[in-house]
Motif scaffolding. Structure first.
Motif, PDB file in Angstrom:
ATOM      1  N   ILE A 468       0.898  -1.055   0.067  1.00 31.81           N
ATOM      2  CA  ILE A 468      -0.017  -0.018   0.080  1.00 31.81           C
ATOM      3  C   ILE A 468       1.148   1.314   0.150  1.00 31.81           C
ATOM      4  N   LYS A 469       0.509   2.225  -0.953  1.00 31.25           N
ATOM      5  CA  LYS A 469       1.322   3.369  -0.995  1.00 31.25           C
ATOM      6  C   LYS A 469       1.371   4.044   0.317  1.00 31.25           C
ATOM      7  N   ARG A 471       1.643   4.973   3.961  1.00 36.41           N
ATOM      8  CA  ARG A 471       2.289   4.443   5.284  1.00 36.41           C
ATOM      9  C   ARG A 471       1.091   4.393   6.419  1.00 36.41           C
ATOM     10  N   LYS A 472       0.443   5.291   6.190  1.00 34.87           N
ATOM     11  CA  LYS A 472      -0.614   5.693   7.252  1.00 34.87           C
ATOM     12  C   LYS A 472      -1.364   4.520   7.163  1.00 34.87           C
ATOM     13  N   LEU A 473      -2.123   4.354   5.875  1.00 36.27           N
ATOM     14  CA  LEU A 473      -3.265   3.455   5.718  1.00 36.27           C
ATOM     15  C   LEU A 473      -2.847   2.121   6.129  1.00 36.27           C
ATOM     16  N   LEU A 474      -1.562   1.726   5.613  1.00 38.06           N
ATOM     17  CA  LEU A 474      -0.959   0.426   5.808  1.00 38.06           C
ATOM     18  C   LEU A 474      -0.703  -0.048   7.535  1.00 38.06           C
ATOM     19  N   ARG A 475      -0.545   1.251   8.186  1.00 39.00           N
ATOM     20  CA  ARG A 475      -0.264   0.987   9.722  1.00 39.00           C
ATOM     21  C   ARG A 475      -1.811   0.761  10.401  1.00 39.00           C
ATOM     22  N   VAL A 476      -2.810   1.561   9.998  1.00 33.72           N
ATOM     23  CA  VAL A 476      -4.112   1.401  10.321  1.00 33.72           C
ATOM     24  C   VAL A 476      -4.528   0.178   9.976  1.00 33.72           C
ATOM     25  N   LEU A 477      -4.499  -0.524   8.758  1.00 37.34           N
ATOM     26  CA  LEU A 477      -4.918  -1.897   8.286  1.00 37.34           C
ATOM     27  C   LEU A 477      -4.261  -2.827   9.279  1.00 37.34           C
ATOM     28  N   GLN A 478      -2.918  -2.708   9.461  1.00 34.98           N
ATOM     29  CA  GLN A 478      -2.212  -3.487  10.382  1.00 34.98           C
ATOM     30  C   GLN A 478      -2.665  -3.845  11.565  1.00 34.98           C
ATOM     31  N   ARG A 479      -2.953  -2.360  12.278  1.00 33.85           N
ATOM     32  CA  ARG A 479      -3.660  -2.591  13.525  1.00 33.85           C
ATOM     33  C   ARG A 479      -4.744  -3.236  13.755  1.00 33.85           C
ATOM     34  N   THR A 480      -5.776  -2.852  12.644  1.00 34.69           N
ATOM     35  CA  THR A 480      -6.913  -3.533  12.789  1.00 34.69           C
ATOM     36  C   THR A 480      -7.074  -5.004  12.690  1.00 34.69           C
ATOM     37  N   LEU A 481      -6.171  -5.374  11.814  1.00 38.65           N
ATOM     38  CA  LEU A 481      -6.124  -6.870  11.384  1.00 38.65           C
ATOM     39  C   LEU A 481      -5.517  -7.564  12.719  1.00 38.65           C
ATOM     40  N   SER A 482      -4.536  -6.936  13.398  1.00 39.03           N
ATOM     41  CA  SER A 482      -4.023  -7.492  14.624  1.00 39.03           C
ATOM     42  C   SER A 482      -5.150  -7.479  15.672  1.00 39.03           C
ATOM     43  N   ALA A 483      -5.812  -6.319  15.897  1.00 43.00           N
ATOM     44  CA  ALA A 483      -6.877  -6.475  16.823  1.00 43.00           C
ATOM     45  C   ALA A 483      -7.686  -7.611  16.612  1.00 43.00           C
ATOM     46  N   LEU A 484      -8.352  -7.721  15.359  1.00 42.61           N
ATOM     47  CA  LEU A 484      -9.114  -8.799  15.027  1.00 42.61           C
ATOM     48  C   LEU A 484      -8.624 -10.279  15.389  1.00 42.61           C
ATOM     49  N   ALA A 485      -7.216 -10.360  15.151  1.00 40.93           N
ATOM     50  CA  ALA A 485      -6.494 -11.708  15.336  1.00 40.93           C
ATOM     51  C   ALA A 485      -6.266 -11.796  17.012  1.00 40.93           C
ATOM     52  N   HIS A 486      -6.089 -10.959  17.598  1.00 41.16           N
ATOM     53  CA  HIS A 486      -6.168 -10.815  19.232  1.00 41.16           C
ATOM     54  C   HIS A 486      -7.424 -11.010  19.730  1.00 41.16           C
ATOM     55  N   PRO A 503     -11.626  -2.010   2.686  1.00 44.32           N
ATOM     56  CA  PRO A 503     -12.703  -0.941   2.270  1.00 44.32           C
ATOM     57  C   PRO A 503     -13.170   0.012   3.712  1.00 44.32           C
ATOM     58  N   PHE A 504     -13.297  -0.757   4.745  1.00 46.30           N
ATOM     59  CA  PHE A 504     -13.607   0.010   5.841  1.00 46.30           C
ATOM     60  C   PHE A 504     -12.509   0.748   6.653  1.00 46.30           C
ATOM     61  N   VAL A 505     -11.356   0.076   6.477  1.00 41.77           N
ATOM     62  CA  VAL A 505     -10.058   0.740   6.893  1.00 41.77           C
ATOM     63  C   VAL A 505      -9.944   2.140   6.249  1.00 41.77           C
ATOM     64  N   LYS A 506     -10.125   2.007   5.054  1.00 40.66           N
ATOM     65  CA  LYS A 506      -9.762   3.086   4.138  1.00 40.66           C
ATOM     66  C   LYS A 506     -10.786   4.318   4.484  1.00 40.66           C
ATOM     67  N   LEU A 507     -12.074   3.786   4.904  1.00 43.49           N
ATOM     68  CA  LEU A 507     -13.226   4.763   5.141  1.00 43.49           C
ATOM     69  C   LEU A 507     -12.975   5.378   6.552  1.00 43.49           C
ATOM     70  N   PHE A 508     -12.743   4.624   7.562  1.00 46.08           N
ATOM     71  CA  PHE A 508     -12.438   4.999   8.833  1.00 46.08           C
ATOM     72  C   PHE A 508     -10.756   5.009   9.374  1.00 46.08           C
ATOM     73  N   GLN A 509      -9.926   5.457   8.684  1.00 48.39           N
ATOM     74  CA  GLN A 509      -8.683   5.357   8.907  1.00 48.39           C
ATOM     75  C   GLN A 509      -8.300   6.520  10.061  1.00 48.39           C
ATOM     76  N   ASN A 510      -9.040   7.480  10.081  1.00 50.80           N
ATOM     77  CA  ASN A 510      -8.924   8.236  11.331  1.00 50.80           C
ATOM     78  C   ASN A 510      -9.441   8.050  12.724  1.00 50.80           C
ATOM     79  N   ASN A 511     -10.339   7.043  12.725  1.00 50.30           N
ATOM     80  CA  ASN A 511     -10.911   6.412  13.965  1.00 50.30           C
ATOM     81  C   ASN A 511     -10.771   5.046  13.829  1.00 50.30           C
ATOM     82  N   GLN A 512      -9.692   4.565  14.390  1.00 44.77           N
ATOM     83  CA  GLN A 512      -9.437   3.064  14.359  1.00 44.77           C
ATOM     84  C   GLN A 512     -10.427   2.136  15.141  1.00 44.77           C
TER      85      GLN A 512
END
Length: 1001
Positions: A468-469, A471-486, A503-512
């Motif tokens: 993903i180009k 870096r912020k979006l990649l970090r948010v996606l990584q944190r969201t997926l990690s929270a789901l895995a935990h 698509p939801f991460v991209k839409l709500f990237q400012n509110n994790q």
């Protein structure tokens, strides 16, 4: 939030539509400055300052471009290009259009924003100026650097005072207290002094802070009334000093995540009479927190971990906050918007229940009246607010099902009616409606616990699989997926989870938090039974879709069967990506407005409707790759038609194959803690987990072994590199040694050449000296000759005078005697003349000797460059020339002066000819030298013969003159003896002359 790029524009509008800052961030406009070159680069803002009115601010970037932003007039202007970075700014001078800027060359300049001209240039600092404090009157300014602080008069721009300190004690900050005549100086040893501005007399010193909470002060702020001083540093403690009582009266401890404080500034308020209560604290994490210093409560904050703040300034009236972000842009915040939640009035306590009008309507109609109050988002502190729900009655007098009522006053039925009428929710309220429809609990504590567990090991290398180009979006996606895995173990092994959540991460990237809860709610409700056949696709769900498709479009299903296209190809790609690959952003949002507003089976019906609405292109596809491409790329399809088809399928599908009979109704996430998710074959997941752990252990062992091998290889490579480096270092040293040896040889050659040149110069000087001596000698001889000639003339005159005197005395009869008397005098004169001739001959010989010496010197200088093989010839020639010189000298001794001079000129001409001949012969052939030598020897013989002839002639002349001299002397003696005694005296007088003449004869 509006954004503007200044580019290369020198003026323009700040915003092009009326600003409407969002409550969550309060940003009015984001200002960036990028160059418009072929390769654009960001020009970072470094400093910002407000004017005294608070409606205009000035900002400077790292290339020295200074802009004025008029927030009231919505204009910006480039007022100056200083070509060097500015380190501090001040815009509150008594002449409103002037501002001060401290530059990187340690100077301070004053410019006018209207004329854009330089007003004054002030120098005196020897290090960078990091602070400019202006007096309340605007007529004085204090500039501070690390080693000194200087007080300037802004009327004359002259320095009034200078504060010098020891190098061991640096200056932190020196500034004016607002609305007073006091200067506060703060040093790096935590000492704080107050000085009178006019007399510079120390008024007081603050005591040292207690040792239990001692910090090194680095930043300071003072309230508008000058009563409270706030100080902070590399700690999460804030010290509040009462300047009137000169004591520390409060210590505020910031949250534990705060480790250092970078900037402090009080937020002005029009109604606090200068005793500001809100303090802005910029921390090391780039977040500026605003706290109430009396209640010690956090009111609001600006900035974030992803978009940190580097510096900030607050307008004097407290309406705006200008912040320079870490990325170099400039954000303008609205304080009114940020404090809207704090200053809003409490909700009304009284709610009115309205009766329904007495008329008959259809049973499906719903009457609803919105009562007082506006729809407000629930605040975080819900326990402090009284909530009231408006009761509504239906036609039968019974209450509606509570599942259609939300805590924020929205009604699901009404929303569905609105959605069917407009096809989608308003963009402005869509996120709010979704949160209401999904009934998100916003479990901050539970989500923080999941986030605190860090990045899950399954998603550490997420960027390799999904580059993903942003870096912020990649970090948010990584944190969201990690929270789901935990949250549930299965999500660490679900391969399509990133596609589902993206698509939801991209839409709500400012509110994790909201992003996580939306994805979790989607999985619990719209992804029911998806994991029963894990790790395979949900065959049961795909069978439902195939049954519905078989009922409504058998031809299309038969086409799929004929080409071996299963539901895993025409249904599963749409489900696992939740249609994000085949729809645009607007189409996807419109679709999920309907998905979230209906039963979970609506998503499965959407897959069937998408295939039915695309039956024409699908029936034309015959290759499996074409089908794959179709269900993974966007197609020319009307999403509104698809949604209408979904509603038709929902209504016309029989109950026995309808998915809603097999799926549960919507269930929201529980408040406080998230529910347990275990709807998957646990033994398979556990087996996979164990196998994965085994593989991971094997991989770790392999990695360790590979690391050991790589370390060994690295050591070998390092040793080889070091050896090569040593050899490479030795090679330059060897070359350098050779170069230096060559340089030494060159220097020696140059020294030899210089010595030769010096010797040549010495020889030239010696020759010039000889020439000068020769010329001086000649001048001396000429002078002596002239003196002798003058003496001779004088003697002649004397003789003539005596003769005339004697003629007057002697009678005519004595003429013969007088003749006799004159004869000895004539002899005397002849004798003197002979002596003179001898002297002249001697001089001529000396001249000849000098001439020969000169000739020898010239011969030596001419023949010196000739090689050593010519030494013998030179000696022979020199000997011959010496013999020739002797012959010439013998010849010149007997010639008169005129003949000698003539002969000398002839010799010079002859010598020049000899030189030319010798030079030619040396260049051509050595034999010519012998011919020249023979010619010289012949000339020598001739000269000796001539000299002998002249000598013989001289002797013969002497022999011939001897008898005549003897007879003449005898005659004179007889005549003298025959005279009378008077003539004896004359005889005695004349006898010495005769004696003197004898040697000549």
């Amino acid at each position: 939030m509006q954004s503007i790029n200044l580019g290369n524009k020198e003026s323009g509008k700040i915003w092009h539509r009326k600003p409407s800052p969002a409550t969550r961030d309060g940003i009015i406009v984001n200002i960036i400055h990028n160059t418009s070159d072929y390769l654009p680069k960001v020009l970072r803002f470094l400093n910002v300052a407000f004017d005294s009115s608070g409606d205009s601010l000035i900002a400077g970037d790292h290339q020295g471009n200074i802009y004025v932003f008029d927030l009231y007039g919505n204009r910006f202007n480039l007022v100056q290009r200083t070509s060097q970075a500015c380190t501090a700014l001040a815009f509150n001078l008594h002449r409103k259009s002037e501002f001060l800027v401290a530059l990187a060359d340690y100077s301070i300049k004053c410019f006018d924003t209207v004329t854009k001209q330089l007003v004054s240039w002030m120098r005196g600092h020897e290090s960078s100026v990091f602070s400019i404090s202006v007096h309340a009157s605007g007529r004085y300014a204090i500039t501070t650097s690390s080693d000194t602080a200087q007080l300037w008069d802004l009327d004359t721009f002259q320095r009034k005072r200078k504060l010098n300190i020891l190098q061991s004690v640096g200056i932190q900050k020196v500034f004016f207290l607002p609305l007073t005549n006091t200067i506060l100086s703060c040093f790096k040893d935590n000492s704080i002094f107050a000085w009178e501005c006019d007399t510079l007399v120390c008024k007081y010193q603050l005591p040292a802070p207690p040792e239990s909470s001692s910090i090194l002060y680095k930043v300071f702020a003072v309230t508008r009334d000058g009563q409270i001083l706030a100080a902070g540093g590399k700690s999460n403690h804030l010290h509040l000093w009462c300047l009137e009582a000169k004591q520390l009266f409060r210590i505020i401890q910031m949250p534990t995540k705060v480790r250092a404080i970078r900037h402090l500034e009080f937020l002005p308020d029009s109604f606090d009479a200068g005793s500001n209560q809100v303090l802005g604290v910029l921390c090391q994490d780039g977040i500026m927190r605003f706290v109430n210093i009396q209640t010690c409560k956090l009111l609001f904050e600006i900035g974030s971990l992803d978009e940190g703040i580097s510096s900030s300034a607050i307008s004097p009236h407290g309406r705006y906050i200008a912040s320079i972000m870490d990325n170099g842009s400039l954000n303008i915040y609205s304080v009114q918007t940020l404090t809207k939640e704090i200053n809003k009035p409490p909700p009304p306590l009284v709610k009115v229940i309205e009766d329904l009008p007495k008329r008959k309507v259809n049973s499906g109609d719903l009457k609803m009246k919105v009562t007082s109050g506006r729809v407000q988002r629930p605040a975080k502190s819900r326990e402090s607010k009284i909530q009231a729900r408006i009761l509504k009655q239906d036609l039968t007098g019974n209450f509606e099902n509570k599942e259609n009522e939300f805590s924020d006053g929205l009604n699901k039925k009404r929303l569905q009616i609105l959605l069917k009428g407009y096809g989608e929710y308003p963009m402005k309220y869509r996120m709010f409606i979704w949160r209401s429809l999904l009934q998100l609990p916003e479990n901050h504590t539970a989500f923080s616990n999941l986030i605190d567990k860090g990045i899950h090991v399954a998603f550490l290398n997420l960027q390799k699989k999904y580059p993903i180009k942003s870096r912020k979006l990649l970090r948010v996606l990584q944190r969201t997926l990690s929270a789901l895995a935990h949250w549930s173990t299965i999500f660490s092994d679900t391969p399509y989870l990133p596609l589902l959540a993206f698509p939801f991460v991209k839409l709500f990237q400012n509110n994790q938090l909201i992003c996580f809860e939306v994805v979790a709610t989607l999985i619990i409700n719209w992804c029911q039974h998806w994991f029963e056949y894990f790790p395979n696709p949900p065959i049961n769900i795909l069978s439902m879709i195939e049954n519905v498709l078989a009922f409504h479009d058998k031809e299309l299903l038969q086409h799929f069967i004929n080409h071996d296209i299963t539901s895993q190809l025409y249904a599963w790609p749409l489900l696992e990506t939740v249609f994000s690959e085949v729809l645009t952003r607007e189409e996807w949002l419109k679709l999920f407005d309907n998905v979230f507003s209906n039963h979970p089976s609506f998503l499965l019906m959407t897959v069937v409707a998408y295939n039915i609405c695309s039956r024409a292109p699908l029936l034309n596809c015959n290759l499996k790759d074409d089908f794959k491409y179709f269900f993974h790329h966007r197609n020319n399809l009307d999403i509104s038609a698809v949604i209408r088809e979904v509603y038709r399928l929902m209504d016309t599908t029989p109950t026995d194959i309808h998915p809603d009979s097999m799926l549960d109704v919507f269930v929201a996430l529980t408040k406080g803690q998230y529910p347990v998710f275990n709807q998957y074959p646990k033994f398979i997941v556990d087996c996979q987990t164990q196998e994965r752990e085994r593989i991971r252990d094997d991989e770790l062992d392999y990695l360790k072994e590979r690391q050991a091998v790589e370390d060994m290889q690295a050591e070998v490579d390092q040793q080889r590199v070091e050896d090569e480096a040593w050899y490479q270092k030795q090679e330059p040293l060897r070359k350098a040694e050779e170069t230096r040896r060559e340089t030494l040889l060159q220097e020696e050659e140059m020294m030899i050449q210089q010595r030769q040149k010096l010797a040549a110069v010495k020889r030239e000087l010696k020759v010039k000296e000889v020439h000068l001596q020769d010329a001086a000698r000649r001048r001396l001889l000429q002078l002596q000759q002239e003196q002798r000639e003058m003496e001779l003339r004088r003697l002649d005159d004397e003789v003539e005078r005596k003769v005339r005197m004697r003629g007057r005395e002697i009678a005519a009869k004595d003429l013969e005697m007088r003749h006799l008397e004159l004869e000895p005098q004539k002899r005397l004169h002849e004798k003197n003349l002979t002596r003179n001739q001898e002297a002249i001959a001697k001089e001529m010989r000396e001249d000849a000797d000098a001439n020969k010496r000169k000739v020898d010197l010239e011969e030596h200088m001419f023949h010196r460059p000739i090689g050593t093989d010519q030494t013998q010839n030179q000696k022979t020639q020199k000997l011959t020339e010496e013999n020739l010189a002797k012959a010439e000298q013998a010849c010149l001794n007997t010639d008169w002066r005129i003949q000698a001079l003539h002969k000398q000129r002839c010799d010079d001409l002859h010598r020049n000819e000899c030189y030319q001949e010798v030079a030619k012969l040396l260049r051509k052939n050595r034999k010519k030298e012998m011919e020249v030598l023979n010619a010289v020897m012949e000339g020598e013989a001739k000269k000796w013969e001539e000299a002998e002839e002249q000598d013989f002639h001289l002797k013969s002349e002497k022999k011939a003159a001897a008898p005549s001299d003897a007879s003449r002397r005898w005659f004179l003696e007889n005549e003298i003896h025959a005279q009378h005694p008077y003539h004896k005296g004359a005889k005695m007088n004349g006898s010495p002359q005769a004696v003197c003449l004898e040697p000549h004869s």
